[in-house]
Design a protein around this motif. Structure first.
Motif, mmCIF file in Angstrom:
data_model
loop_
_atom_site.group_PDB
_atom_site.id
_atom_site.type_symbol
_atom_site.label_atom_id
_atom_site.label_comp_id
_atom_site.label_asym_id
_atom_site.label_seq_id
_atom_site.Cartn_x
_atom_site.Cartn_y
_atom_site.Cartn_z
ATOM 1 N N HIS A 43 0.901 -1.042 -0.149
ATOM 2 C CA HIS A 43 -0.099 0.064 0.232
ATOM 3 C C HIS A 43 1.145 1.180 0.308
ATOM 4 O O HIS A 43 2.114 1.340 0.004
ATOM 5 C CB HIS A 43 -0.858 0.248 0.852
ATOM 6 C CG HIS A 43 -0.255 -0.152 2.516
ATOM 7 N ND1 HIS A 43 0.462 1.310 3.383
ATOM 8 C CD2 HIS A 43 0.326 -0.727 3.214
ATOM 9 C CE1 HIS A 43 0.383 0.849 3.983
ATOM 10 N NE2 HIS A 43 0.730 -0.294 4.572
ATOM 11 N N PHE A 44 0.918 2.423 -0.798
ATOM 12 C CA PHE A 44 0.819 3.785 0.134
ATOM 13 C C PHE A 44 1.457 3.884 1.372
ATOM 14 O O PHE A 44 0.491 4.073 1.636
ATOM 15 C CB PHE A 44 0.272 4.785 -1.069
ATOM 16 C CG PHE A 44 0.350 4.451 -2.169
ATOM 17 C CD1 PHE A 44 1.523 4.300 -3.549
ATOM 18 C CD2 PHE A 44 -1.577 4.679 -3.085
ATOM 19 C CE1 PHE A 44 1.146 4.242 -4.976
ATOM 20 C CE2 PHE A 44 -1.179 4.141 -4.413
ATOM 21 C CZ PHE A 44 -0.360 4.426 -5.373
ATOM 22 N N ASP A 45 2.439 4.585 1.370
ATOM 23 C CA ASP A 45 2.999 4.926 2.841
ATOM 24 C C ASP A 45 1.801 6.131 3.297
ATOM 25 O O ASP A 45 1.972 6.232 5.030
ATOM 26 C CB ASP A 45 4.834 5.730 2.510
ATOM 27 C CG ASP A 45 5.033 4.456 2.783
ATOM 28 O OD1 ASP A 45 5.187 3.901 2.179
ATOM 29 O OD2 ASP A 45 6.290 5.067 2.308
ATOM 30 N N TYR A 46 1.452 7.055 2.724
ATOM 31 C CA TYR A 46 0.625 7.746 2.845
ATOM 32 C C TYR A 46 -1.320 7.364 3.783
ATOM 33 O O TYR A 46 -1.652 8.002 3.543
ATOM 34 C CB TYR A 46 0.622 8.839 2.300
ATOM 35 C CG TYR A 46 0.391 8.352 0.833
ATOM 36 C CD1 TYR A 46 -1.184 8.711 0.635
ATOM 37 C CD2 TYR A 46 1.169 8.537 -0.351
ATOM 38 C CE1 TYR A 46 -1.176 8.546 -1.241
ATOM 39 C CE2 TYR A 46 1.318 8.417 -0.853
ATOM 40 C CZ TYR A 46 -0.296 7.958 -1.625
ATOM 41 O OH TYR A 46 -0.450 7.883 -2.889
ATOM 42 N N VAL A 47 -1.381 6.766 3.780
ATOM 43 C CA VAL A 47 -2.680 5.656 3.356
ATOM 44 C C VAL A 47 -2.475 4.747 4.832
ATOM 45 O O VAL A 47 -1.674 4.429 5.755
ATOM 46 C CB VAL A 47 -2.961 4.860 2.607
ATOM 47 C CG1 VAL A 47 -3.403 5.779 1.369
ATOM 48 C CG2 VAL A 47 -3.001 3.613 2.514
ATOM 49 N N HIS A 68 1.337 21.029 3.194
ATOM 50 C CA HIS A 68 1.069 20.824 2.283
ATOM 51 C C HIS A 68 2.742 21.360 0.938
ATOM 52 O O HIS A 68 3.220 22.799 1.875
ATOM 53 C CB HIS A 68 0.357 21.371 1.200
ATOM 54 C CG HIS A 68 0.327 21.851 1.091
ATOM 55 N ND1 HIS A 68 0.493 22.631 -0.517
ATOM 56 C CD2 HIS A 68 -1.429 23.181 1.080
ATOM 57 C CE1 HIS A 68 0.235 24.173 -0.869
ATOM 58 N NE2 HIS A 68 -1.044 24.186 0.625
ATOM 59 N N GLY A 69 3.467 20.423 0.520
ATOM 60 C CA GLY A 69 4.350 20.928 -0.680
ATOM 61 C C GLY A 69 4.344 21.141 -1.367
ATOM 62 O O GLY A 69 5.217 21.111 -1.883
ATOM 63 N N ALA A 117 0.677 27.717 1.955
ATOM 64 C CA ALA A 117 0.554 26.375 2.119
ATOM 65 C C ALA A 117 0.373 25.298 2.969
ATOM 66 O O ALA A 117 0.938 25.099 3.292
ATOM 67 C CB ALA A 117 2.531 27.037 1.951
ATOM 68 N N VAL A 118 -1.067 26.114 3.113
ATOM 69 C CA VAL A 118 -1.924 25.084 4.004
ATOM 70 C C VAL A 118 -2.982 24.355 3.703
ATOM 71 O O VAL A 118 -3.478 25.838 2.720
ATOM 72 C CB VAL A 118 -1.490 25.485 5.861
ATOM 73 C CG1 VAL A 118 -0.755 25.345 5.604
ATOM 74 C CG2 VAL A 118 -2.886 26.939 5.722
ATOM 75 N N ASP A 119 -3.767 23.611 3.688
ATOM 76 C CA ASP A 119 -4.943 23.692 3.620
ATOM 77 C C ASP A 119 -6.185 23.653 4.621
ATOM 78 O O ASP A 119 -5.642 22.919 5.756
ATOM 79 C CB ASP A 119 -5.417 21.724 2.951
ATOM 80 C CG ASP A 119 -4.672 21.757 2.076
ATOM 81 O OD1 ASP A 119 -4.916 22.177 0.881
ATOM 82 O OD2 ASP A 119 -3.746 19.868 1.878
ATOM 83 N N ASN A 158 1.551 15.618 -1.308
ATOM 84 C CA ASN A 158 0.026 16.704 -2.266
ATOM 85 C C ASN A 158 -0.840 17.201 -1.485
ATOM 86 O O ASN A 158 -2.042 17.521 -2.135
ATOM 87 C CB ASN A 158 -0.599 15.915 -3.060
ATOM 88 C CG ASN A 158 0.664 15.816 -4.530
ATOM 89 O OD1 ASN A 158 1.433 16.784 -4.578
ATOM 90 N ND2 ASN A 158 0.046 14.431 -5.303
ATOM 91 N N GLY A 159 -0.858 16.971 -0.410
ATOM 92 C CA GLY A 159 -1.844 17.314 0.574
ATOM 93 C C GLY A 159 -2.994 16.234 1.158
ATOM 94 O O GLY A 159 -3.133 15.470 0.673
#
Length: 596
Positions: free
Chosen positions: A43-47, A306-307, A566-568, A585-586
């Motif tokens: 799986h992706f690292d960010y889930v 976010h970046g 630079a934030v959500d 990607n946020g």
């Protein structure tokens, strides 16, 4: 259909001269370099791979309704969320790499080192929402359908594809001919796949409200035309356990409700009528989230860093028409916008001034051009303003001792140089007496508080500005036909700009209805630099060429830059949860879930 072995297919292609380079099947492809995730990744690292399934996510959209369930054509206004939730593509992008895609409908792909073609191998288990298998025929049919009858964007995006071959039931190949566009295999991987058996019996160009057969994790469960639409997670979705989907698509239902006014939408959120809000108003963020729901913790309010590149949000001028066909006029008008005043008095100091079309990324130009970037620009020196080479771009400001009055004096000087003068208190063109006046068209009333001070500043120069709010349908229609003077628009960017830059800036699209070249950019220099961005052989070449493009666009004065964050800024009901790891990607709601 007889299915041939891959060996036979390869031999045939070699004999016919269409396969000049050997390529191995891979699970993923990066624009430059190698993919981060290995073929056996889980799986992706960010889930959160253990995110529970279930519940309903209620969302809002501020717009005057919709009249179409087809998001791929020019006609009509399509319902929110359709392309996001109801359609799958051959590949899917990771959120923690610049531009890398992994197999979704396609199990694997092959492309040679020069990326002169790409072959996709479709998963045998892939299915449409009606249970029919997804085949190579569907992929080829989708490509031709989008090119021939879809939104003009697709003709530009896929324009360098020279041929499509269905090699067998599950194998399709795209040939690119004489091109150095390394992005083409990836952008073809982004193509939403449509069912041939359905669209052969329906009129693709007619925007309508017939529920179509789709290919994604959600299907349309119900809708009230123009008021709401509800998506239901397909219990038979074939790809739910693929590594790229683990931890994603967790809600059983996703519902959008339409609101005609953002103030009403905010009050509806605080009243509990929907669950998640991405806040675009600084005033709302500073003062609007009050009451028992927030103090009791039922509403969570977060600014999540976010970046990602934020692109350009700006006052966008239509350079096809008077007075914006004069670059000096466009430059002069920028001196009438006082960002610093607006930021302090309207935005509670939350924003940073945008200074690049690729803001918040290494792709943004800065300083003076040097090294490879300068080499790229040098051949065009005689065709470009000298400032491109000898001055760092900064939009007009009222800091460092400079006042608005100083800026208006500069604007007056530029307007005189452009052939204008003041007569009877009005700015007019000397030669014709034609007044310098224009309309700012808005789709949201909330922007009036930004636009009206700008209008008042320009009035001091004798410039008449009319501010007009129109409904969503009229706004989209006028934007598509370039029937406007000035609008507030944004030009989103990614970490890996490519073919979409054609749609934004290419001369060939300046008069193509529906294209995203709303500014009317018509410059052979820009065309050449866009081609260099697309053809960049490695990451450093991409950075250099993008910075050069950025610099030329900035000194073209097509826009008056506004601001970015630079934030959500998000607010959501505490029934929702999200992964602890937020990628560059946020936020992405497909990775959120409802707490058990």
């Amino acid at each position: 259909m007889i299915r041939f072995s891959q060996t036979v297919i390869t031999l045939f292609l070699l004999l016919t001269g269409t396969a000049l380079h050997a390529a191995e099947a891979v699970h993923g492809l990066a624009m430059h370099g190698a993919p981060k995730y290995s073929p056996d990744f889980k799986h992706f690292d960010y889930v959160n791979p253990d995110a529970p399934k279930g519940g309903t996510l209620r969302l809002s959209i501020v717009a005057n309704g919709y009249d179409s369930l087809n998001p791929f054509v020019l006609k009509g206004v399509s319902a929110a969320g359709l392309q996001t939730y109801a359609y799958d593509s051959l590949l899917t992008e990771s959120a923690d790499e610049p531009f890398t895609m992994y197999g979704l409908i396609a199990e694997s792909l092959e492309t040679p080192e020069d990326r002169s073609y790409v072959t996709f191998h479709i998963r045998p288990e892939a299915r449409f929402s009606d249970g029919q298998p997804i085949t190579a025929e569907d992929v080829a049919y989708t490509f031709h359908l989008l090119i021939d009858k879809g939104h003009p964007f697709f003709r530009n995006y896929y324009g360098e594809v020279k041929d499509v071959k269905v090699l067998d039931r599950l194998t399709v190949r795209f040939d690119f001919g004489d091109t150095r566009n390394r992005e083409l295999p990836l952008i073809l991987g982004q193509m939403p796949i449509l069912p041939k058996h359905y669209w052969e019996k329906h009129d693709f160009q007619e925007s309508g409200l017939t529920i179509p057969v789709t290919s994604g994790p959600y299907t349309i469960e119900k809708f009230e035309a123009g008021r709401s639409i509800t998506y239901k997670r397909n219990p038979d979705y074939w790809a739910q356990d693929l590594p790229v989907n683990v931890g994603r698509n967790n809600f059983d239902e996703i519902r959008y409700d339409y609101y005609s006014d953002d103030t009403v939408a905010l009050e509806a959120f605080k009243a509990g009528n929907y669950d998640f809000r991405l806040e675009s108003s600084a005033k709302n963020w500073a003062t609007g989230y009050t009451g028992d729901a927030l103090s009791s913790g039922r509403i969570v309010k977060e600014a999540i860093p976010h970046g990602r590149p934020v692109g350009m949000q700006a006052f966008a001028m239509n350079s096809r028409r008077f007075p914006f066909d004069n670059p000096k006029v466009r430059e002069a008008l920028a001196y009438g916008f006082d960002f610093n005043w607006a930021n302090q008095n309207l935005f509670y100091g939350q924003y940073t001034r945008t200074q690049s079309y690729f803001e918040n990324s290494e792709l943004a130009s800065s300083g003076l051009p040097q090294g490879e970037e300068l080499k790229l620009l040098e051949p065009y020196r005689d065709q470009l303003p000298p400032e491109v080479f000898n001055k760092e771009y900064h939009p007009p400001s009222t800091t460092g001792g400079t006042t608005l009055r100083d800026n208006l004096r500069t604007a007056m000087k530029l307007l005189r140089e452009a052939g204008f003068e003041v007569r009877n208190g009005k700015m007019v063109e000397k030669s014709s007496g034609r007044p310098l006046k224009f309309e700012i068209m808005l789709a949201q009333k909330t922007f009036e508080r930004v636009v009206l001070p700008f209008k008042n500043n320009l009035a001091k120069l004798g410039i008449d500005v009319e501010v007009r709010q129109v409904d969503t349908s009229q706004y989209i229609r006028r934007l598509r036909s370039f029937d406007f003077d000035m609008v507030v628009s944004s030009f989103p960017q990614s970490d890996s700009p490519g073919n979409e830059q054609r749609d934004y800036w290419y001369s060939a699209n300046a008069n193509e209805p529906g294209s995203r070249n709303i500014l009317g950019v018509d410059s052979p220099v820009v065309d050449d630099l866009v081609a260099k961005v697309i053809q960049a052989p490695d990451r450093q070449a991409l950075v250099d060429s993008t910075r050069a493009l950025d610099r030329v666009l900035l000194w073209g004065h097509y826009v008056i830059p506004q601001w970015y964050l630079a934030v959500d800024r998000v607010a959501y009901r505490n029934k929702l949860a999200r992964p602890s790891n937020t990628p560059k990607n946020g936020i992405d709601l497909s990775r959120w879930w409802v707490k058990p």
